[in-house]
Design an enzyme around this catalytic site. Structure first.
Site, PDB file in Angstrom:
ATOM      1  N   HIS A  14       0.816  -1.237  -0.022  1.00 46.84           N
ATOM      2  CA  HIS A  14       0.200   0.081   0.051  1.00 46.84           C
ATOM      3  C   HIS A  14       0.877   1.135   0.005  1.00 46.84           C
ATOM      4  O   HIS A  14       1.940   1.343   0.661  1.00 46.84           O
ATOM      5  CB  HIS A  14      -0.994  -0.071   1.456  1.00 46.84           C
ATOM      6  CG  HIS A  14      -2.218   0.932   1.079  1.00 46.84           C
ATOM      7  ND1 HIS A  14      -1.819   2.276   1.170  1.00 46.84           N
ATOM      8  CD2 HIS A  14      -3.531   0.636   0.928  1.00 46.84           C
ATOM      9  CE1 HIS A  14      -3.009   2.929   0.986  1.00 46.84           C
ATOM     10  NE2 HIS A  14      -3.913   1.812   1.034  1.00 46.84           N
ATOM     11  N   ARG A  25      -6.764   9.973  -0.249  1.00 50.54           N
ATOM     12  CA  ARG A  25      -6.369  10.434  -1.523  1.00 50.54           C
ATOM     13  C   ARG A  25      -8.001  10.089  -2.299  1.00 50.54           C
ATOM     14  O   ARG A  25      -8.227  11.386  -3.076  1.00 50.54           O
ATOM     15  CB  ARG A  25      -5.592   9.375  -2.496  1.00 50.54           C
ATOM     16  CG  ARG A  25      -3.998   9.733  -1.856  1.00 50.54           C
ATOM     17  CD  ARG A  25      -3.065   8.811  -2.526  1.00 50.54           C
ATOM     18  NE  ARG A  25      -3.264   7.302  -2.089  1.00 50.54           N
ATOM     19  CZ  ARG A  25      -3.794   6.145  -2.643  1.00 50.54           C
ATOM     20  NH1 ARG A  25      -3.906   6.410  -3.972  1.00 50.54           N
ATOM     21  NH2 ARG A  25      -3.486   5.104  -2.073  1.00 50.54           N
TER      22      ARG A  25
END
Length: 582
Positions: free
Chosen positions: A237, A257
């Site tokens: 990740h 995000r």
């Protein structure tokens, strides 16, 4: 033989996370007896760390979405080695699963008209991620727990499964050790479903917690005679915490995000335009992880050796409403107010995209009566997992595995149970309790450092060779681990069992990584920086590994004609798409 107890059921499920509970519910609704066992508290499995959301192509916010486009995004962004049938099933069934779990109390965010709200996640063509703030996995797990309680499904979450019971290539149960009092149990069942999660805790920087995702299910499956598929495909990740030390690697959800967070390096430059100008921070996880890694190793890191993830330009009200858990995480652990200042983040081992090789129709393995679902099963994600697909995966395939295990249970007449197998399982535990000159936890720490250094975000042949030899050394030393048992403490034994699973999972991963001589998705080789177009160099194939750690190559499954035609019409990255379909 030590004192033990016996438990008998139609269906035994190993793992009390989302996949295991959904499988249990399906089995119970079918009218059969079911038992769920796991080694971690049922309220706190790895499922709860899937924070950002669950994918389903409702098209509530972007009305152009469809299950076919969900399929296309998943297949193409998995670089063409995912199983098309598994992807198709997930894309088609996701909406029903989301509706079902919400009706059981998952409480997803709704639009004013009552439809599910949906947010952007990286590399999705449309906003298709349903969510509950940034704690979606927790809400799903709680909804499943309420349903299991309603159905009176027994869950025992202090049971460490040490061995699957196999006779004549057929599984007839499992042998477990209680982690609190050491009591041993023989679980006899018609069918067993492995839902034990992955193996990402074996890297130094990991989003998994202690004694979670140490590869238990992968070890059990290999020892039983199953094969693993694409173990080299491990997702890093892009955004894990850097400090404090005890929380290094802790996940910073993609929802940050998705809600507008931007990435900057230590020089203050927003750099994603150099790596994916079109999608920027909403690119795929493999591309952003590689971008973050590159910025760090090339000398543009932040003071603590990461990059900045900044959402402070958004209104505080939005941050507190959409990502409240992340806000609290940084306030509590770093005294950092993310509404005012950027977070420092770096890649972290997060998800096992490879896993047990399963039949695409019924999730069975090579061993009769043994099934697998969730992260422990391979084949769905290919070389890169799209955020939001994991929660859909556990619900959809947990349900299917539960149903197919029920069908199997109803059609078999008898099980080839073996007292010898039970005795072997019991004797194996006894053999581990001994004096020695090694301790398990320091060896586990060494293993995690080896995997991070030699089989991390970017690999090469030299590093992998060194890593393989170092793991062999750890394996030899693990035979000398001291295990002391007293009345109330079996932790030495549990630590050794975790180490045993981790070593075999690490070997499977690093050997698979050595044999895939190309860069594809999450598997990045600096000595083979491109996707290979040559069959002999692993182009468009899956890698399988068995208990003897032998590698075999298998051709990827073919697309059906309708889906192939659909893919040819999509806009998603034509250069990659053409390679996948030629």
């Amino acid at each position: 033989m030590k004192n033990y107890q016996t438990n008998v059921s139609n269906i035994l499920i190993i793992g009390a996370g989302g996949a295991g509970l959904r499988a249990a519910i399906e089995a119970k609704l079918s009218g059969l007896s079911v038992y769920v066992i796991g080694k971690r508290p049922k309220e706190d499995p790895h499922t709860v760390l899937a924070a950002g959301g669950i994918n389903a192509s409702f098209g509530n916010v972007d009305n152009g979405d469809s299950w076919q486009q969900h399929f296309a995004d998943t297949f193409i962004e998995g670089y063409g080695i995912g199983n098309p049938k598994l992807i198709e099933t997930m894309a088609k069934e996701a909406k029903n699963s989301v509706l079902e779990i919400d009706s059981w109390g998952a409480n997803f965010e709704k639009l004013k008209n009552g439809d599910f709200d949906q947010r952007f996640f990286g590399a999705h063509s449309f906003r298709r991620t349903c969510y509950t703030g940034d704690y979606t996995g927790l809400c799903i797990q709680n909804a499943l727990l309420r349903k299991t309680k309603e159905l009176k499904i027994p869950i025992f979450d202090s049971e460490y499964v040490t061995k699957l019971l196999i006779n004549d290539q057929q599984c007839f149960g499992a042998f477990s050790l209680n982690t609190l009092n050491g009591e041993r149990t023989i679980h006899l069942s018609d069918a067993v479903i492995l839902c034990t999660g992955g193996h990402t805790r074996i890297w130094k920087k990991s989003s998994s917690r202690k004694q979670e995702n140490t590869g238990d299910g992968l070890y059990l499956a290999l020892e039983a005679g199953c094969t693993l598929i694409d173990m080299e495909m491990v997702q890093f990740h892009p955004t894990g915490m850097l400090f404090p030390e005890d929380y290094e690697g802790m996940l910073v959800t993609e929802a940050v995000r998705g809600e507008g967070g931007i990435l900057k390096n230590g020089l203050g430059e927003r750099y994603m335009s150099h790596y994916d100008k079109e999608r920027m921070e909403l690119s795929t996880r493999d591309k952003i992880a590689l971008a973050n890694y590159t910025e760090i190793v090339e000398g543009r890191a932040t003071p603590n050796g990461g990059v900045y993830l900044d959402i402070s330009h958004k209104k505080k009200e939005l941050i507190l409403r959409k990502i409240p858990k992340i806000y609290r995480q940084f306030i509590e652990l770093q005294s950092l107010d993310i509404t005012k200042d950027p977070m420092e983040v770096a890649p972290t081992a997060h998800y096992s995209m490879g896993g047990i090789e399963i039949n695409e129709e019924d999730h069975s393995t090579k061993i009769k009566g043994l099934y697998a679902a969730g992260e422990v099963a391979g084949g769905l994600h290919g070389a890169n997992r799209l955020g939001g697909n994991s929660l859909a995966e556990i619900l959809i395939f947990g349900k299917i595995a539960g149903k197919k295990a029920v069908d199997y249970s109803r059609k078999i007449n008898s099980l080839p149970r073996s007292y010898k197998e039970i005795k072997n399982a019991n004797d194996d535990i006894d053999s581990r309790i001994k004096k020695g000159n090694e301790i398990a936890l320091p060896l586990m720490k060494e293993l995690r450092n080896i995997m991070w250094e030699y089989c991390g975000v970017v690999k090469n042949e030299t590093k992998l060779k060194v890593g393989i030899n170092k793991i062999k050394e750890i394996k030899l030393r693990s035979e000398e681990v001291e295990v002391i048992i007293d009345t109330n403490n079996f932790q030495d034994l549990i630590n050794l069992l975790d180490l045993r699973s981790s070593i075999l999972s690490a070997e499977s991963t690093i050997i698979s990584a050595f044999n895939r001589k190309e860069s594809r998705g999450a598997h990045q080789r600096s000595d083979y920086p491109e996707i290979s177009e040559k069959e002999e160099l692993n182009y468009k194939i899956n890698l399988n590994i068995n208990k003897e750690l032998e590698i075999n190559k298998s051709n990827i499954k073919n697309l059906n004609s309708d889906l192939k035609k659909y893919l040819l019409k999509t806009k998603s990255f034509k250069d990659i798409k053409n390679k996948l379909l030629e």
